[in-house]
Design a protein around this motif. Structure first.
Motif, PDB file in Angstrom:
ATOM      1  N   UNK A  46       0.877  -1.267  -0.216  1.00 41.78           N
ATOM      2  CA  UNK A  46      -0.063   0.053   0.157  1.00 41.78           C
ATOM      3  C   UNK A  46       1.035   1.313   0.057  1.00 41.78           C
ATOM      4  N   UNK A  47       2.137   1.166  -0.108  1.00 39.46           N
ATOM      5  CA  UNK A  47       3.314   2.300  -0.029  1.00 39.46           C
ATOM      6  C   UNK A  47       2.854   3.084   1.247  1.00 39.46           C
ATOM      7  N   UNK A  48       2.467   2.509   2.622  1.00 38.21           N
ATOM      8  CA  UNK A  48       2.300   3.432   3.565  1.00 38.21           C
ATOM      9  C   UNK A  48       3.642   4.123   4.056  1.00 38.21           C
ATOM     10  N   UNK A  49       3.575   5.266   4.306  1.00 36.15           N
ATOM     11  CA  UNK A  49       5.011   5.875   4.604  1.00 36.15           C
ATOM     12  C   UNK A  49       4.982   5.839   6.174  1.00 36.15           C
ATOM     13  N   UNK A  50       3.899   5.976   6.876  1.00 43.54           N
ATOM     14  CA  UNK A  50       3.867   5.848   8.258  1.00 43.54           C
ATOM     15  C   UNK A  50       3.465   4.416   8.796  1.00 43.54           C
ATOM     16  N   UNK A  51       4.425   3.487   8.795  1.00 47.03           N
ATOM     17  CA  UNK A  51       4.232   2.033   9.298  1.00 47.03           C
ATOM     18  C   UNK A  51       4.228   1.784  10.696  1.00 47.03           C
ATOM     19  N   UNK A  52       3.567   0.746  11.037  1.00 47.06           N
ATOM     20  CA  UNK A  52       3.492   0.202  12.383  1.00 47.06           C
ATOM     21  C   UNK A  52       3.455  -1.260  12.570  1.00 47.06           C
ATOM     22  N   UNK A  53       4.217  -1.736  13.256  1.00 42.63           N
ATOM     23  CA  UNK A  53       3.962  -3.263  13.863  1.00 42.63           C
ATOM     24  C   UNK A  53       3.450  -3.185  15.083  1.00 42.63           C
ATOM     25  N   UNK A  54       1.961  -3.712  15.145  1.00 39.47           N
ATOM     26  CA  UNK A  54       1.116  -3.864  16.221  1.00 39.47           C
ATOM     27  C   UNK A  54       1.542  -5.291  16.658  1.00 39.47           C
ATOM     28  N   UNK A  55       2.385  -5.266  17.690  1.00 44.32           N
ATOM     29  CA  UNK A  55       2.733  -6.471  18.210  1.00 44.32           C
ATOM     30  C   UNK A  55       1.609  -7.421  19.020  1.00 44.32           C
ATOM     31  N   UNK A  56       0.577  -6.552  19.752  1.00 44.10           N
ATOM     32  CA  UNK A  56      -0.736  -7.101  20.193  1.00 44.10           C
ATOM     33  C   UNK A  56      -1.483  -7.934  19.248  1.00 44.10           C
ATOM     34  N   UNK A  57      -1.359  -7.458  17.824  1.00 43.62           N
ATOM     35  CA  UNK A  57      -2.621  -8.097  16.934  1.00 43.62           C
ATOM     36  C   UNK A  57      -1.861  -9.003  16.376  1.00 43.62           C
ATOM     37  N   UNK A  58      -0.497  -9.556  16.572  1.00 48.41           N
ATOM     38  CA  UNK A  58       0.190 -10.705  16.050  1.00 48.41           C
ATOM     39  C   UNK A  58      -0.735 -11.916  16.773  1.00 48.41           C
ATOM     40  N   UNK A  59      -0.910 -12.990  15.831  1.00 53.74           N
ATOM     41  CA  UNK A  59      -1.292 -14.310  16.649  1.00 53.74           C
ATOM     42  C   UNK A  59      -0.164 -14.749  17.591  1.00 53.74           C
TER      43      UNK A  59
END
Length: 90
Positions: A46-59
């Motif tokens: 999606x070519x997002x410029x503000x990326x975020x790893x949401x650890x709580x959303x990971x399985x």
């Protein structure tokens, strides 16, 4: 116990074993690298410029096939890179 989340893309074992070992308690311990990869891939495509790893959303995962004891941060970054590559090459 493997992750129960659906993974639209799956890294093969070779790529997972190339990720660094990572066992920091609050920063991805026993989280699914496949989920992290997919999150990064989607944001990269999606070519997002503000990326975020949401650890709580990971399985949650204890399975070797999901990158057990490997860095979810590296899996996310790899997915982001692959997403950008695929966007450019489409």
């Amino acid at each position: 116990m493997p992750c129960t989340n659906p993974h639209s893309r799956t890294l093969d074992e070779t790529q997972l074993t190339n990720l660094s070992r990572h066992q920091m308690h609050e920063h991805g311990r026993h989280k699914c690298c496949q989920c992290a990869y997919n999150s990064g891939y989607d944001q990269g495509f999606a070519l997002q410029e503000s990326i975020r790893l949401d650890i709580d959303a990971l399985g949650d995962s204890q399975a070797g096939a999901d990158g057990r004891h490997r860095s979810v941060h590296q899996a996310f970054a790899l997915g982001y890179s692959h997403g950008i590559r695929d966007y450019i090459n489409q």
